[in-house]
Motif scaffolding. Structure first.
Motif, PDB file in Angstrom:
ATOM      1  N   LEU A 212       0.937  -1.198  -0.176  1.00 12.01           N
ATOM      2  CA  LEU A 212      -0.042  -0.093  -0.050  1.00 12.01           C
ATOM      3  C   LEU A 212       0.815   1.300   0.138  1.00 12.01           C
ATOM      4  O   LEU A 212       0.125   2.235   0.349  1.00 12.01           O
ATOM      5  N   ASN A 213       2.094   1.407  -0.720  1.00 10.95           N
ATOM      6  CA  ASN A 213       3.031   2.296  -0.202  1.00 10.95           C
ATOM      7  C   ASN A 213       4.339   1.908  -1.204  1.00 10.95           C
ATOM      8  O   ASN A 213       4.982   0.916  -1.023  1.00 10.95           O
ATOM      9  N   PRO A 214       4.479   2.850  -2.213  1.00  5.70           N
ATOM     10  CA  PRO A 214       5.795   2.431  -3.301  1.00  5.70           C
ATOM     11  C   PRO A 214       6.930   2.403  -2.538  1.00  5.70           C
ATOM     12  O   PRO A 214       7.607   1.664  -2.770  1.00  5.70           O
ATOM     13  N   ALA A 215       7.081   3.284  -1.129  1.00  7.33           N
ATOM     14  CA  ALA A 215       8.283   3.089  -0.568  1.00  7.33           C
ATOM     15  C   ALA A 215       8.452   1.687   0.024  1.00  7.33           C
ATOM     16  O   ALA A 215       9.734   1.297   0.166  1.00  7.33           O
ATOM     17  N   ILE A 216       7.354   0.928   0.516  1.00  9.10           N
ATOM     18  CA  ILE A 216       7.644  -0.321   0.884  1.00  9.10           C
ATOM     19  C   ILE A 216       7.919  -1.181  -0.043  1.00  9.10           C
ATOM     20  O   ILE A 216       8.989  -2.177   0.052  1.00  9.10           O
TER      21      ILE A 216
ATOM     22  N   ILE B  51       3.380  -0.565  -7.741  1.00  8.49           N
ATOM     23  CA  ILE B  51       3.452   0.945  -7.518  1.00  8.49           C
ATOM     24  C   ILE B  51       2.195   1.702  -8.502  1.00  8.49           C
ATOM     25  O   ILE B  51       1.630   2.453  -8.002  1.00  8.49           O
ATOM     26  N   ILE B  52       1.866   1.066  -9.707  1.00  7.35           N
ATOM     27  CA  ILE B  52       0.854   1.710 -10.512  1.00  7.35           C
ATOM     28  C   ILE B  52      -0.608   1.611  -9.847  1.00  7.35           C
ATOM     29  O   ILE B  52      -1.307   2.688  -9.561  1.00  7.35           O
ATOM     30  N   ALA B  53      -0.501   0.399  -9.052  1.00  9.35           N
ATOM     31  CA  ALA B  53      -1.941   0.169  -8.272  1.00  9.35           C
ATOM     32  C   ALA B  53      -1.933   0.987  -7.137  1.00  9.35           C
ATOM     33  O   ALA B  53      -3.044   1.555  -7.067  1.00  9.35           O
TER      34      ALA B  53
END
Length: 235
Positions: free
Chosen positions: A63-67, A86-88
């Protein structure tokens, strides 16, 4: 449900409930107007908890691109799924912000402050200082990823982990969130900021694009740092 759709739905839930709390506190004429920082932080923590319960078994609830990026760089997530996740996440955040706009539709015109309207969608600094704001996001996201990894390394009763992660979000918000509004998630900030830019919100003003890179770059750097620290200290 595919893991990509799960990431979309989970991130949408976070933004709908998180930004919804901000809208309720800031927009004119709501029953929750002026609720304050504690209410907002608690709402974000509960939003993350519910999102993890909803999709964690399907996608792992990044739920987080950083993760996602941090887990990929540490070898804990496959490369072929990174872009899709990431797109999602960005798409879910964008659609979640549109739903917040729809939900509070009569209140945008009643609210005079353009800065409050922007704050419903995305973060901004309490004191504008590029180095300090960037460091704040790096530190807060580093704590987030480091803590998520050591939480995952422990064995808890079934169903407890989402509650602990929600408590982690509340702790970060109360302790470290006062400087920048603790984006700690590029999708959480950039997706809704884009929604603010394109939506027909009366008197909305600027989307503050000059600041927008900080809640993207800072969390990515912090996430990688947090994952690296976990690997160095505990693995």
């Amino acid at each position: 449900m595919s893991p990509y759709y799960a990431e979309f739905i989970g991130t949408l839930i976070i933004i709908l409930l998180g930004d919804g709390a901000v809208a309720g506190a800031l927009l004119k004429g709501t029953k929750s107007e002026n609720d304050g920082w504690l209410t907002i932080v608690m709402a974000w923590g509960l939003a993350v908890t519910l999102a993890i319960f909803a999709v964690g078994r399907i996608s792992g609830a990044h739920l987080n691109p950083a993760i996602t990026i941090a887990l990929y760089l540490t070898g804990d997530f496959p490369q072929d799924k990174v872009a899709g996740y990431i797109i999602a996440q960005f798409a879910g955040a964008f659609v979640g912000a549109i739903l917040v706009w729809l939900h509070f539709l009569p209140h945008w015109e009643r609210t005079d402050s353009a800065s409050k309207k922007l704050a419903v969608f995305c973060t901004g600094p309490a004191v504008r200082s590029t180095p300090a704001n960037l460091v704040s996001e790096v530190i807060a996201t580093g704590v987030l990823v480091f803590a998520i990894l050591f939480i995952g390394a422990n064995e808890f009763a079934a169903g407890i982990n989402p509650l602990i992660v929600g408590g982690l979000i509340i702790s970060i918000g109360l302790s470290l969130g006062g400087t920048t509004g603790f984006a700690i998630n590029p999708a959480r900030d950039l997706g809704p900021r884009l929604a603010h830019f394109i939506l027909p919100i009366p008197g909305k003003g600027s989307s503050d694009w000059s600041y927008s890179w900080i809640p993207v770059v800072g969390p990515v750097l912090g996430g990688v740092l947090g994952a690296w620290m976990f690997k160095a200290l505990f693995v």
